[in-house]
Design a protein around this motif. Structure first.
Motif, PDB file in Angstrom:
ATOM      1  N   ASP A 459       0.854  -1.180   0.000  1.00 50.01           N
ATOM      2  CA  ASP A 459       0.000   0.000   0.000  1.00 50.01           C
ATOM      3  C   ASP A 459       0.896   1.239   0.000  1.00 50.01           C
ATOM      4  O   ASP A 459       2.082   1.160   0.321  1.00 50.01           O
ATOM      5  CB  ASP A 459      -0.907   0.006   1.240  1.00 50.01           C
ATOM      6  CG  ASP A 459      -2.107   0.949   1.097  1.00 50.01           C
ATOM      7  OD1 ASP A 459      -2.296   1.510  -0.002  1.00 50.01           O
ATOM      8  OD2 ASP A 459      -2.845   1.119   2.085  1.00 50.01           O
ATOM      9  N   SER A 460       0.326   2.380  -0.374  1.00 53.03           N
ATOM     10  CA  SER A 460       1.043   3.644  -0.263  1.00 53.03           C
ATOM     11  C   SER A 460       0.070   4.705   0.219  1.00 53.03           C
ATOM     12  O   SER A 460      -1.143   4.591   0.008  1.00 53.03           O
ATOM     13  CB  SER A 460       1.664   4.051  -1.603  1.00 53.03           C
ATOM     14  OG  SER A 460       0.659   4.353  -2.560  1.00 53.03           O
ATOM     15  N   GLY A 461       0.604   5.739   0.878  1.00 49.70           N
ATOM     16  CA  GLY A 461      -0.284   6.744   1.442  1.00 49.70           C
ATOM     17  C   GLY A 461       0.452   8.003   1.825  1.00 49.70           C
ATOM     18  O   GLY A 461       1.590   8.252   1.397  1.00 49.70           O
ATOM     19  N   ASP A 462      -0.191   8.810   2.681  1.00 48.87           N
ATOM     20  CA  ASP A 462       0.301  10.141   3.016  1.00 48.87           C
ATOM     21  C   ASP A 462       1.047  10.194   4.337  1.00 48.87           C
ATOM     22  O   ASP A 462       1.277  11.269   4.882  1.00 48.87           O
ATOM     23  CB  ASP A 462      -0.858  11.132   3.049  1.00 48.87           C
ATOM     24  CG  ASP A 462      -1.913  10.764   4.093  1.00 48.87           C
ATOM     25  OD1 ASP A 462      -1.726   9.761   4.807  1.00 48.87           O
ATOM     26  OD2 ASP A 462      -2.927  11.482   4.192  1.00 48.87           O
ATOM     27  N   GLY A 463       1.440   9.042   4.867  1.00 46.85           N
ATOM     28  CA  GLY A 463       2.191   9.016   6.119  1.00 46.85           C
ATOM     29  C   GLY A 463       1.354   8.833   7.366  1.00 46.85           C
ATOM     30  O   GLY A 463       1.889   8.562   8.441  1.00 46.85           O
ATOM     31  N   ASP A 464       0.033   8.968   7.253  1.00 46.71           N
ATOM     32  CA  ASP A 464      -0.840   8.746   8.405  1.00 46.71           C
ATOM     33  C   ASP A 464      -0.793   7.271   8.784  1.00 46.71           C
ATOM     34  O   ASP A 464      -0.943   6.398   7.924  1.00 46.71           O
ATOM     35  CB  ASP A 464      -2.278   9.145   8.063  1.00 46.71           C
ATOM     36  CG  ASP A 464      -3.175   9.184   9.288  1.00 46.71           C
ATOM     37  OD1 ASP A 464      -3.190   8.203  10.057  1.00 46.71           O
ATOM     38  OD2 ASP A 464      -3.892  10.193   9.468  1.00 46.71           O
ATOM     39  N   PRO A 465      -0.568   6.956  10.081  1.00 40.68           N
ATOM     40  CA  PRO A 465      -0.478   5.540  10.476  1.00 40.68           C
ATOM     41  C   PRO A 465      -1.728   4.738  10.192  1.00 40.68           C
ATOM     42  O   PRO A 465      -1.692   3.509  10.187  1.00 40.68           O
ATOM     43  CB  PRO A 465      -0.199   5.618  11.989  1.00 40.68           C
ATOM     44  CG  PRO A 465      -0.583   6.992  12.401  1.00 40.68           C
ATOM     45  CD  PRO A 465      -0.348   7.867  11.212  1.00 40.68           C
TER      46      PRO A 465
END
Length: 518
Positions: A459-465
């Motif tokens: 997965d990839s995202g905006d850094g939010d845990p």
């Protein structure tokens, strides 16, 4: 490598379906009545923590305070995690205020939401010592603790029925839509004696497979027992006395439970080549992994998937969106300290490629303490403390890339290690960064100082845990059946899927990880 936060998030998600948390920012009269519920939290039959739920009612408001504490271990290091979720509602379940305080590192992250006269909510989010304020529209029909309790209580009278429970989670500011089956009354054994409870099964539909939670409620709609599968085991919460709930936790190394065995050793030569994995994922996952500009996923049917890694290719992922450059609560790219560090690191670098190479080298040397006992820290906290593990390297690098004007994301996945602790030839949970360089997403692993074909992106995202929660249970359901290098693929046909392009070496960060962790 790795991170216990994802498993903690799963616990929080389960708790969210029980009830939610405390006082609103405006004063509330002393409660006319109050009740306490204590629960013991177990994983695979071993006690890992406790949950304390307080419900207070004064005639005008109902306040629910929920405190979850968990103690995990990782290679002998204790990692205490704590969360308090809060909600204030009217007696009929309309939201007035919410909040959450989560301890995952040296600094708490805090969410405070207050209902405005127009029905929207003003939300303050404090992460890494920095505060952000936003105004959100309340999601239609979303429920906090008391609203959830009332909905579950009303459903008890309809065994065999089904309904939707839209639970609002203050920590993530997201609505968790659960499809609920009312299974009927059952006699349930609890530590303090058997109770007749209503059994309701909640199903959360996700791309990586449904998450099923079984709940047993008393006649007031209060959860007395909860059960959910996690990492091939069962996580359980059971109501009991305070002494029972607060009894010492037992050692549980959840990181070891997340390791995925490799069917073969992967030498540096193999890791620098294109690799083809055949994996099996238990359950009904529609898309358990992601396509990237360095990884292609092919469904083979019956839970089998083919993963081709290595050799860049275009259009594996959509191009950057505005959010990939924006500062947020976890990637504080607009913080003065991060901007100062970024400017010093990139110097006169002009192109995204030059900037990322300098930032990658800078972050790799800037974090000097590889702490295994950090749960999850924001980029600003890492910039101040200079300690952490793979996720701390990733969030700092992603934040600095954004500060330098390069779109960046944090990737959650796994990576191969010859040895880790007492384990050999395993894939471990890991995190790294994707940056938009050369009109494609390119990976940078500042923790291991190298990127290769044994990096498998989930997965990839905006850094939010919260993004880490989405892949948590996948580790317990994933099995790697075979791994083949490019020459082996072309010499012998396998699977009914196109072969990857011949490898010219992994662009970006060089050779294999070596196996000593980030």
């Amino acid at each position: 490598m790795g991170r216990p936060i994802a498993w903690f998030r799963l616990a929080l998600c389960l708790v969210c379906m029980f009830a939610i948390p405390v006082q609103a920012r405006d004063a509330v009269a002393a409660p006319a009545d109050a009740e306490d519920t204590w629960m013991s939290v177990l994983l695979g039959g071993r006690k890992i923590g406790s949950l304390h739920v307080e419900r207070q009612r004064d005639g005008r408001t109902v306040t629910t305070i929920q405190t979850l504490t968990i103690l995990l271990t990782r290679n002998g290091k204790s990692i205490p995690l704590a969360n308090t979720i809060r909600s204030v509602e009217t007696p009929d379940g309309r939201p007035l205020g919410f909040g959450a305080r989560t301890t995952m590192s040296t600094m708490d992250s805090v969410v405070e939401g207050l209902r405005l006269p127009d029905g929207r909510f003003e939300v303050d989010l404090v992460v890494g010592g920095a505060t952000q304020r936003e105004t959100i529209d309340w999601p239609s029909d979303a429920l906090l603790a008391e609203g959830q309790r009332l909905a579950m209580q009303a459903a008890q009278a309809r065994p065999g029925s089904h309904y939707l429970l839209p639970a609002f989670d203050p920590a993530s500011r997201q609505v968790i839509d659960a499809q609920v089956d009312v299974l009927g009354e059952e006699l349930v054994s609890l530590p303090d004696g058997p109770e007749r409870l209503s059994h309701q099964r909640q199903r959360l539909h996700q791309a990586r497979g449904d998450q099923v939670m079984d709940l047993w409620l008393d006649r007031e709609g209060r959860v007395r027992k909860g059960l959910v599968a996690m990492l091939g085991s069962s996580m359980e919460m059971v109501a009991c006395s305070r002494a029972c709930a607060e009894a010492p936790a037992q050692s549980v190394d959840m990181f070891r439970a997340a390791m995925v065995a490799s069917p073969r050793p992967l030498t540096p030569n193999l890791r620098n080549n294109s690799l083809r994995y055949r994996v099996h994922v238990e359950g009904d996952a529609a898309q358990p992994l992601i396509d990237t500009d360095e990884q292609r996923i092919t469904p083979l049917g019956h839970g089998d998937w083919q993963i081709d890694t290595g050799g860049p290719h275009a259009h594996g992922q959509p191009p950057p969106q505005p959010g990939d450059l924006a500062a947020n609560a976890w990637l504080q790219s607009d913080a003065p300290l991060i901007r100062e560090l970024t400017a010093n690191a990139i110097g006169k670098a002009a192109t995204p490629h030059q900037k990322m190479r300098r930032l990658y080298n800078f972050v790799g040397s800037y974090i000097t303490q590889h702490g295994l006992d950090v749960g999850y820290a924001s980029a600003l906290e890492v910039a101040n403390t200079r300690q952490g593990d793979c996720t701390e390297f990733a969030v700092l690098l992603a934040a600095m890339a954004r500060a330098a004007g390069v779109p960046a994301r944090v990737v959650t996945g796994m990576v191969y290690a010859d040895r880790y602790g007492k384990a050999s030839r395993v894939f471990l949970p890991h995190a790294w960064v994707q940056a938009w360089v050369g009109n494609r997403w390119q990976s940078y692993d500042a923790a291991l100082r190298q990127f290769d074909s044994t990096h498998v992106a989930l997965d990839s995202g905006d850094g939010d845990p919260w993004h880490f929660y989405g892949v948590t249970d996948l580790f317990g359901r994933l099995r790697i059946d075979s791994i083949k290098a490019a020459p082996e693929i072309f010499d012998a046909p396998i699977d009914n899927a196109p072969a990857p392009a011949p490898s010219t070496g992994i662009s970006g960060n060089g050779a294999g990880p070596g196996g000593d962790g980030g």
